[in-house]
Design a protein around this motif. Structure first.
Motif, short mmCIF file in Angstrom:
data_model
loop_
_atom_site.label_atom_id
_atom_site.label_comp_id
_atom_site.label_asym_id
_atom_site.label_seq_id
_atom_site.Cartn_x
_atom_site.Cartn_y
_atom_site.Cartn_z
N CYS A 116 -43.49 -27.61 107.86
CA CYS A 116 -42.77 -27.81 106.60
C CYS A 116 -43.13 -29.16 105.97
O CYS A 116 -43.13 -30.19 106.65
N GLN B 148 -41.30 -30.59 103.88
CA GLN B 148 -40.04 -31.29 103.60
C GLN B 148 -39.44 -31.93 104.85
O GLN B 148 -38.91 -33.03 104.79
N CYS B 149 -39.52 -31.19 105.99
CA CYS B 149 -38.83 -31.69 107.20
C CYS B 149 -39.70 -31.67 108.45
O CYS B 149 -39.27 -32.18 109.49
N CYS C 215 -39.76 -22.38 105.95
CA CYS C 215 -39.42 -23.33 107.01
C CYS C 215 -38.36 -22.74 107.93
O CYS C 215 -37.34 -22.21 107.46
N CYS D 233 -35.19 -25.85 107.50
CA CYS D 233 -34.49 -26.11 106.23
C CYS D 233 -34.65 -24.96 105.23
O CYS D 233 -34.07 -25.01 104.15
ZN LIG Z 1 -38.19 -27.67 106.45
#
Ligand SMILES: [Zn+2]
Length: 202
Positions: free
Chosen positions: A4, A6-7, A26, A29
């Protein structure tokens, strides 16, 4: 893509709620990573009846010939990108004349936007990503040594226009047969081909 953006958690392939297509989602998240075609911009450069090709110094297609072309940068327009790639690969300043071919290559997620162009001052050289550059008369084009099928198609359409009596803008989708090499132009079919005459060009 495996993690991911983002995370950092691992991605899984699944159909997000409310959609119909499998996406990279993901596992933590739930952020959906959409994958869209990348735009390749470039030029078919003509000078005194000959076409400018570059021999690639990088993979894929090392040692093979291509029109100057490469990925569009985020901050630039397609015309600027085509001019930049021609400067980088052929060390040539060009004037863009018109669109030549808008060709999608879905199985590799690429969308080609190639322009007709001419050398500004007749000069060209060898860019960092090229081994050599050369002007080819139509009958000299090294068809067996062209790096990418989409470039073979774009050159073939260009020469057809020369013989047919005038430039056209081409749209189409290149479909790979699924057999043999993905770099073999004979394994490709041009679908939904639309050719619009550029009769208003000077
Ligand atoms: Zn994520």
């Amino acid at each position: 893509m495996r993690f991911c953006t983002q995370c950092g958690a691992p991605l899984v392939r699944q159909v997000p709620e409310g959609e119909e297509r499998e996406r990279a989602v993901c596992s933590a998240c739930r952020f959906v990573h959409y994958e869209n075609p990348r735009t390749v911009v470039g030029c078919v450069v003509e000078h005194e009846g000959r076409l400018l090709l570059c021999r690639r110094a990088i993979e894929p297609g090392h040692g093979l010939w291509t029109t100057p072309a490469g990925y569009q940068e985020v901050e630039e327009g397609i015309v600027d990108g085509a001019r930049r790639e021609t400067l980088e690969e052929a060390d040539a300043a060009v004037e863009i004349l018109a669109p030549h071919a808008l060709l999608d290559v879905p199985h590799i997620g690429q969308s080609y936007k190639l322009f007709r162009a001419r050398l500004v001052d007749g000069r060209y050289g060898v860019g960092a990503e090229s081994l050599e550059s050369r002007l080819f008369a139509p009958e000299e084009i090294p068809w067996e040594r062209i790096a990418f099928p989409v470039v073979s198609v774009a050159l073939r359409l260009y020469l057809e226009d020369l013989r047919a009596g005038g430039p056209r803008v081409h749209l189409g989708v290149l479909r790979w047969s699924g057999r043999g090499s993905r770099f073999d132009a004979a394994q490709y079919e041009l679908l939904d081909h639309l050719a619009v005459p550029l009769s208003l060009l000077p």
